[in-house]
Design a protein around this motif. Structure first.
Motif: not given
Length: 576
Positions: A135, A138, A361
């Motif tokens: 997370n 990204w 995300n």
């Protein structure tokens, strides 16, 4: 004296940082629980079919999905073969996401809690830490890509923006330009307020983003077809796999399907984080299937048609929308008409990237961080931490320089597919969809504590799931093509191979060495999670049922009846 003062101040800060919930609503905050981790009560489950349609649509209405056909055409597949890969991949994405999400639909818990009954309460940190890392990275990469779109928007408004003075230090000038960096900063700043919205309230943003970007993509395709007076040569691309290729068409198709499903692996694993908000399973299945399968395939189709028609117009293939938009504006010679069109089109892509990043995300990272530090972090705080980590990750270096690292990142499904296999085997085959919610939020006398908080059976199942495909990942990430053929072939099947190996091995280990509590569930709704209809189907007593049982006899008989139904009822029975 000084040390005691410091301790007092630290205690005050810790107390202020500690989360507090309404304990009457079972929102207790401790080492294993807070308001965002408890099973969601009916009043917080307000997502309908359009919420899920929008959630999956924003993962489809984006640049990467627009560019998907390019990946397969570049590998030598024809247009029909590329579209077949996309449709089959979307079918598998829908299937696997529903498999994982069903736990959230039935028990109204997310990925964070779902892993506790498979890995153990402490062992669940292993899959959580993987997702937290993903997370962070990204979110940073998506912010950078969104910043490029923001730069196009600003250039459409002020053409001189593209030529602003390069104020960046020399160490950064090799990797990016000033106008791109400014676009990144503005994108990050404008995204931040969305972190304050709770996931229950996402319907309006979903509506705005989906309609705006969807209409924009269609307008872009219609414009390209009208100007080119046809689809263009790219549409007629045939199969062009070299005769000397080490892999035939079947293996390339298998690789494409694996790549497509793997690119969505992170979103598949946390399906229950969002399915738990559903009003019913029909809303989730209907909305997500329609969006993931239909919209996802259509966006790739629109991207292919637009790119093909644009090739006729400009003589060059532009798969990247920001590049195509800049060319459209330049060929319009900076006229107000061309600039206005490019601004509104790029803004649509930008909004999609923005909300996909926030929801897929930042919020997902917030949920995972809440599972690791539930006493101090909830979804909102965790989302903010994930967004602040963007600056630590420095995406301008990852995207523009470290291509190998990005390739490894996109292939991280090698490690996530075995997680999904373990989750599937445990929930469906071993526990028969039955779990004890009350034991997922405590370590004392919990059947999910296993040994010291770890379920040792999960570790070998997970490692054996990714071990056969790591070699192929190493070769593929570095771009080498001369490695052992078997390693590439296993890597081309990495998602399915990892899923089934871990699923089967975990099932065997738990069958040979069965843990306590398989197939058990609470007899009383401790957290007020279920509607009367849900509780009746599950065979679980609600507080209302206990009150009725108490009123039908003596108070002592009712209390004894509740206690006999299991140790998980003690808190609720005492309240009666």
């Amino acid at each position: 004296m000084a040390s005691s003062t410091i301790r007092r101040r630290v205690a005050v800060v810790a107390e202020k940082a500690t989360l507090h919930g309404n304990e009457e609503e079972h929102e207790q905050t401790d080492h294993w629980s807070n308001r965002d981790l408890i099973p969601l009560p009916p009043k917080r489950r307000i997502w309908g079919w359009f919420n899920y349609f929008g959630y999956w649509a924003i993962t489809s209405l984006n640049i990467s999905n627009w560019q998907t056909p390019n990946t397969y055409l570049a590998q030598g597949l024809s247009v029909p073969q590329a579209m077949m890969v996309i449709v089959l991949g979307r079918l598998l994405i829908t299937l696997f996401s529903t498999l994982v999400a069903w736990c959230g639909l039935r028990w109204h818990i997310g990925f964070t809690i779902q892993n506790r009954f498979s890995w153990g309460l402490r062992g669940s940190y292993i899959p959580l830490l993987q997702r937290v890392l993903l997370n962070f990275i990204w979110a940073a990469v998506q912010c950078w890509n969104g910043g490029r779109l923001m730069a196009v928007c600003l250039t459409a408004l002020w053409p001189s923006f593209m030529t602003i003075h390069n104020f960046l230090p020399s160490s950064m000038q090799e990797m990016t330009s000033a106008y791109q960096f400014v676009g990144f900063i503005i994108f990050w700043v404008l995204s931040t307020p969305f972190l304050l919205i709770r996931p229950e309230k996402y319907k309006l943003p979903f509506q705005v983003v989906c309609i705006y970007c969807g209409v924009g993509m269609l307008c872009m395709m219609i414009w390209a077809l009208a100007v080119a007076k046809g689809v263009g040569p790219l549409w007629n691309t045939g199969q062009s796999v070299p005769v000397t290729s080490r892999f035939n068409v079947s293996w390339i198709i298998m690789s494409g399907i694996n790549q497509m499903v793997g690119s969505m692996a992170a979103g598949i694993t946390n399906g229950s984080d969002f399915s738990r908000y559903s009003r019913s399973w029909q809303h989730y299945v209907g909305g997500s299937t329609m969006s993931s399968l239909v919209v996802g395939s259509l966006v790739s189709f629109v991207g292919l048609v637009t790119t093909s028609a644009a090739q006729t117009i400009y003589g060059v293939v532009y798969w990247n929308p920001p590049d195509l938009l800049m060319v459209m504006m330049n060929n319009g010679r900076g006229s107000s008409k061309s600039r206005a069109g490019v601004f509104f089109l790029s803004l649509g892509f930008c909004l999609t990237s923005m909300f996909e990043n926030v929801c897929g995300n930042a919020v997902a990272g917030g949920i995972d961080l809440a599972g690791i530090f539930p006493r101090y972090i909830n979804i909102r705080r965790g989302a903010i931490i994930t967004f602040l980590a963007v600056w630590v990750v420095q995406p301008w270096q990852l995207v523009n320089k470290a291509t190998t690292f990005v390739n490894v990142l996109t292939s991280f499904s090698v490690f996530l597919a075995p997680l999904i296999g373990i989750m599937t085997a445990d929930f469906y085959l071993l526990r028969r969809c039955m779990i004890r919610l009350s034991h997922l939020y405590r370590s004392e006398e919990s059947i999910y504590w296993f040994k010291a908080g770890f379920n040792w059976r999960a570790f070998p199942a997970w490692v054996c799931g990714f071990a056969p495909t790591v070699g192929g990942l190493a070769y593929a990430a570095t771009g080498e093509i001369d490695g052992p053929k078997i390693l590439y072939e296993m890597f081309y099947m990495a998602f399915l191979l990892g899923f089934f190996i871990s699923c089967i091995l975990f099932y065997i280990l738990n069958t040979v060495f069965p843990p306590d509590g398989l197939g058990e569930q609470d007899d009383v709704d401790v957290y007020g999670t279920f509607t009367p209809e849900e509780a009746a189907k599950l065979g679980i007593l609600t507080n209302t049922s206990l009150v009725e049982a108490t009123s039908s006899g003596s108070r002592e008989d009712g209390l004894q009846h509740g206690l006999e139904k299991g140790d998980s009822t003690k808190g609720d029975v005492t309240e009666l």
